[in-house]
Motif scaffolding. Sequence first.
Motif, PDB file in Angstrom:
ATOM      1  N   ASP A 244       0.801  -1.222   0.000  1.00 21.75           N
ATOM      2  CA  ASP A 244       0.000   0.000   0.000  1.00 21.75           C
ATOM      3  C   ASP A 244       0.834   1.272   0.000  1.00 21.75           C
ATOM      4  OD1 ASP A 244      -2.839  -1.094   0.510  1.00 21.75           O
ATOM      5  OD2 ASP A 244      -1.657  -2.070   2.068  1.00 21.75           O
ATOM      6  N   LYS A 245       1.985   1.229   0.674  1.00 26.41           N
ATOM      7  CA  LYS A 245       2.730   2.458   0.909  1.00 26.41           C
ATOM      8  C   LYS A 245       4.226   2.170   0.919  1.00 26.41           C
ATOM      9  CE  LYS A 245       1.334   4.919   4.461  1.00 26.41           C
ATOM     10  NZ  LYS A 245       1.131   5.284   5.892  1.00 26.41           N
ATOM     11  N   VAL A 246       5.008   3.150   0.472  1.00 28.18           N
ATOM     12  CA  VAL A 246       6.459   3.087   0.628  1.00 28.18           C
ATOM     13  C   VAL A 246       6.912   4.275   1.463  1.00 28.18           C
ATOM     14  CG1 VAL A 246       7.028   1.765  -1.441  1.00 28.18           C
ATOM     15  CG2 VAL A 246       6.810   4.252  -1.602  1.00 28.18           C
ATOM     16  N   LYS A 247       7.850   4.011   2.363  1.00 23.21           N
ATOM     17  CA  LYS A 247       8.520   5.069   3.111  1.00 23.21           C
ATOM     18  C   LYS A 247       9.944   5.129   2.589  1.00 23.21           C
ATOM     19  CE  LYS A 247       5.859   4.727   7.406  1.00 23.21           C
ATOM     20  NZ  LYS A 247       5.937   4.568   8.878  1.00 23.21           N
ATOM     21  N   ILE A 248      10.273   6.241   1.958  1.00 19.47           N
ATOM     22  CA  ILE A 248      11.570   6.380   1.310  1.00 19.47           C
ATOM     23  C   ILE A 248      12.414   7.392   2.077  1.00 19.47           C
ATOM     24  CG2 ILE A 248      12.755   7.052  -0.818  1.00 19.47           C
ATOM     25  CD1 ILE A 248      10.257   6.073  -2.331  1.00 19.47           C
ATOM     26  N   SER A 249      13.600   6.957   2.454  1.00 18.19           N
ATOM     27  CA  SER A 249      14.467   7.786   3.294  1.00 18.19           C
ATOM     28  C   SER A 249      15.084   8.933   2.506  1.00 18.19           C
ATOM     29  CB  SER A 249      15.584   6.928   3.898  1.00 18.19           C
ATOM     30  OG  SER A 249      15.049   5.874   4.663  1.00 18.19           O
ATOM     31  N   LEU A 250      15.024  10.113   3.097  1.00 19.20           N
ATOM     32  CA  LEU A 250      15.696  11.294   2.554  1.00 19.20           C
ATOM     33  C   LEU A 250      16.272  12.042   3.751  1.00 19.20           C
ATOM     34  CD1 LEU A 250      16.056  12.478  -0.323  1.00 19.20           C
ATOM     35  CD2 LEU A 250      14.276  14.126   0.250  1.00 19.20           C
ATOM     36  N   ASP A 251      17.572  11.889   3.956  1.00 21.65           N
ATOM     37  CA  ASP A 251      18.190  12.415   5.169  1.00 21.65           C
ATOM     38  C   ASP A 251      18.234  13.938   5.206  1.00 21.65           C
ATOM     39  OD1 ASP A 251      18.647   9.785   5.947  1.00 21.65           O
ATOM     40  OD2 ASP A 251      20.586   9.724   4.939  1.00 21.65           O
ATOM     41  N   ASP A 252      18.208  14.547   4.042  1.00 20.74           N
ATOM     42  CA  ASP A 252      18.288  16.010   3.976  1.00 20.74           C
ATOM     43  C   ASP A 252      17.828  16.438   2.589  1.00 20.74           C
ATOM     44  OD1 ASP A 252      19.606  18.810   3.694  1.00 20.74           O
ATOM     45  OD2 ASP A 252      20.045  18.275   5.770  1.00 20.74           O
ATOM     46  N   TYR A 253      17.251  17.633   2.478  1.00 17.20           N
ATOM     47  CA  TYR A 253      16.842  18.128   1.164  1.00 17.20           C
ATOM     48  C   TYR A 253      18.038  18.643   0.364  1.00 17.20           C
ATOM     49  CZ  TYR A 253      13.348  19.671  -2.186  1.00 17.20           C
ATOM     50  OH  TYR A 253      12.569  19.790  -3.303  1.00 17.20           O
ATOM     51  N   ASP A 254      19.196  18.681   0.998  1.00 14.62           N
ATOM     52  CA  ASP A 254      20.447  19.009   0.314  1.00 14.62           C
ATOM     53  C   ASP A 254      21.040  17.697  -0.209  1.00 14.62           C
ATOM     54  OD1 ASP A 254      23.077  19.533  -0.424  1.00 14.62           O
ATOM     55  OD2 ASP A 254      23.444  20.915   1.227  1.00 14.62           O
ATOM     56  N   PRO A 255      21.139  17.526  -1.520  1.00  9.43           N
ATOM     57  CA  PRO A 255      21.638  16.260  -2.079  1.00  9.43           C
ATOM     58  C   PRO A 255      23.003  15.850  -1.553  1.00  9.43           C
ATOM     59  CG  PRO A 255      20.700  17.627  -3.815  1.00  9.43           C
ATOM     60  CD  PRO A 255      20.767  18.478  -2.588  1.00  9.43           C
ATOM     61  N   THR A 256      23.894  16.822  -1.348  1.00  7.99           N
ATOM     62  CA  THR A 256      25.253  16.474  -0.910  1.00  7.99           C
ATOM     63  C   THR A 256      25.244  15.874   0.489  1.00  7.99           C
ATOM     64  OG1 THR A 256      25.627  18.735  -0.090  1.00  7.99           O
ATOM     65  CG2 THR A 256      26.289  18.263  -2.355  1.00  7.99           C
ATOM     66  N   VAL A 257      24.353  16.368   1.346  1.00  2.57           N
ATOM     67  CA  VAL A 257      24.272  15.847   2.713  1.00  2.57           C
ATOM     68  C   VAL A 257      23.723  14.426   2.701  1.00  2.57           C
ATOM     69  CG1 VAL A 257      23.224  16.155   4.987  1.00  2.57           C
ATOM     70  CG2 VAL A 257      23.998  18.153   3.693  1.00  2.57           C
ATOM     71  N   HIS A 258      22.648  14.211   1.940  1.00  2.44           N
ATOM     72  CA  HIS A 258      22.059  12.873   1.862  1.00  2.44           C
ATOM     73  C   HIS A 258      23.055  11.877   1.277  1.00  2.44           C
ATOM     74  CE1 HIS A 258      18.867   9.843   1.384  1.00  2.44           C
ATOM     75  NE2 HIS A 258      19.431   9.580   0.211  1.00  2.44           N
ATOM     76  N   ASN A 259      23.703  12.234   0.185  1.00  2.00           N
ATOM     77  CA  ASN A 259      24.649  11.332  -0.467  1.00  2.00           C
ATOM     78  C   ASN A 259      25.817  10.980   0.453  1.00  2.00           C
ATOM     79  OD1 ASN A 259      23.090  11.339  -2.772  1.00  2.00           O
ATOM     80  ND2 ASN A 259      24.349  12.837  -3.855  1.00  2.00           N
ATOM     81  N   ALA A 260      26.296  11.976   1.190  1.00  2.00           N
ATOM     82  CA  ALA A 260      27.417  11.728   2.102  1.00  2.00           C
ATOM     83  C   ALA A 260      27.011  10.771   3.214  1.00  2.00           C
ATOM     84  CB  ALA A 260      27.912  13.049   2.684  1.00  2.00           C
ATOM     85  N   ASN A 261      25.815  10.974   3.740  1.00  2.00           N
ATOM     86  CA  ASN A 261      25.354  10.108   4.822  1.00  2.00           C
ATOM     87  C   ASN A 261      25.143   8.680   4.333  1.00  2.00           C
ATOM     88  OD1 ASN A 261      24.401   9.674   7.565  1.00  2.00           O
ATOM     89  ND2 ASN A 261      22.375   9.425   6.654  1.00  2.00           N
ATOM     90  N   ARG A 262      24.672   8.550   3.086  1.00  2.00           N
ATOM     91  CA  ARG A 262      24.416   7.225   2.518  1.00  2.00           C
ATOM     92  C   ARG A 262      25.664   6.627   1.864  1.00  2.00           C
ATOM     93  NH1 ARG A 262      19.165   5.211   3.858  1.00  2.00           N
ATOM     94  NH2 ARG A 262      18.484   6.974   5.099  1.00  2.00           N
TER      95      ARG A 262
END
Length: 353
Positions: A142-160
């Motif tokens: 029914d639903k997906v929860k998709i992780s987004l650590d930050d709306y700044d791409p560089t922050v999310h990419n670094a964390n992941r």
Amino acid sequence: MADQFTEKELEQAKRQKLIREKPQVWEKIRQIADRHTQGVATPIIDIAYSYACNLKCQHCTAARFEKKARKLTPADLKRISDEAHAMGLCQFCLSGGEPLIFPDLDEVMAALQPDKFHLTMSTNGHYLTADKARHLKALGLDKVKISLDDYDPTVHNANRRSDGAYQKAIDAMLRAKEAGLSVVIQTVVSHQNCQTDRLEQMAKFAMQHGFTVDVLVARATGAWEGKHEVLITEDDAEFIRQAHDKYPVLHRDTFCSYGLDKGCGCVDSTLHITQYGDVLPCVFIHISLGNIFEESLAAIIARGQSIKCFRKYSRLCLSGEDRDFINTYMTKFYGKPLPLHWSQAFGKDDFVS
């Protein structure tokens, strides 16, 4: 640009969709308010079926859990779902690890009995292609929860620790929506990143596309174990409340659920089952209330409800805001193999008579 969706419009659309697609589930959800009044727990059960994952995120705690010979199987999930249905429970969330790399994912989904439960999947979105999204919808997701650590791409990419993680997450959200799945953005807010305009930007993006945003406040666990400076303050909590008032699609787990002000949802509204069968009050409180291989789900929930701190209403998130709970109980599992057995965390005085 897509139309702006109000919270009322989103909730009404979700309700009508559920009534149409899963009437048996809707009948159970309708009873939640009465159950809450009667003190009957109706937790959403998050299941970490496997800790296998394609990414090595900085915040991951999976490696800390003590490895055991027995792991969950689809047969175990079928038994758990049978017990949950008999108790009137109505929602599962499949997590991990990364569910989209599970080789037996179709079998796992079937074991959770999609006709009887609202099913959510928590994913990093890396492998959520358009075909996969349609396939999952056909299986009963029914639903997906998709992780987004930050709306700044560089922050999310670094964390992941992955240069393309941000764009893959965004693309996955849009593909899921096209396939008819509800979409939730999951984001973690710490004291350091709370009061920025990026949370507001994320909320605007969600409103434009008919998504919601689940705000998970930082916990001093995993890579942040013992680092209480990441915990949000009262001012941070007020900032999130005001952001919710401005952008109602932005939610916290201590905000109203099903129209009810439940406060912290441990045991009553949420449980987490590890790959090794241990049942935790929530995914962030690494204290086992029992093991599903040894006891019934009903017995484990009854034990959880007999613990005073989980039984009483708390407007604060116990694991992320309540400093007394954090200092008294969370610190007991710091530096130890996880999860800690309930008898090592709670004494006689912690239980109701």
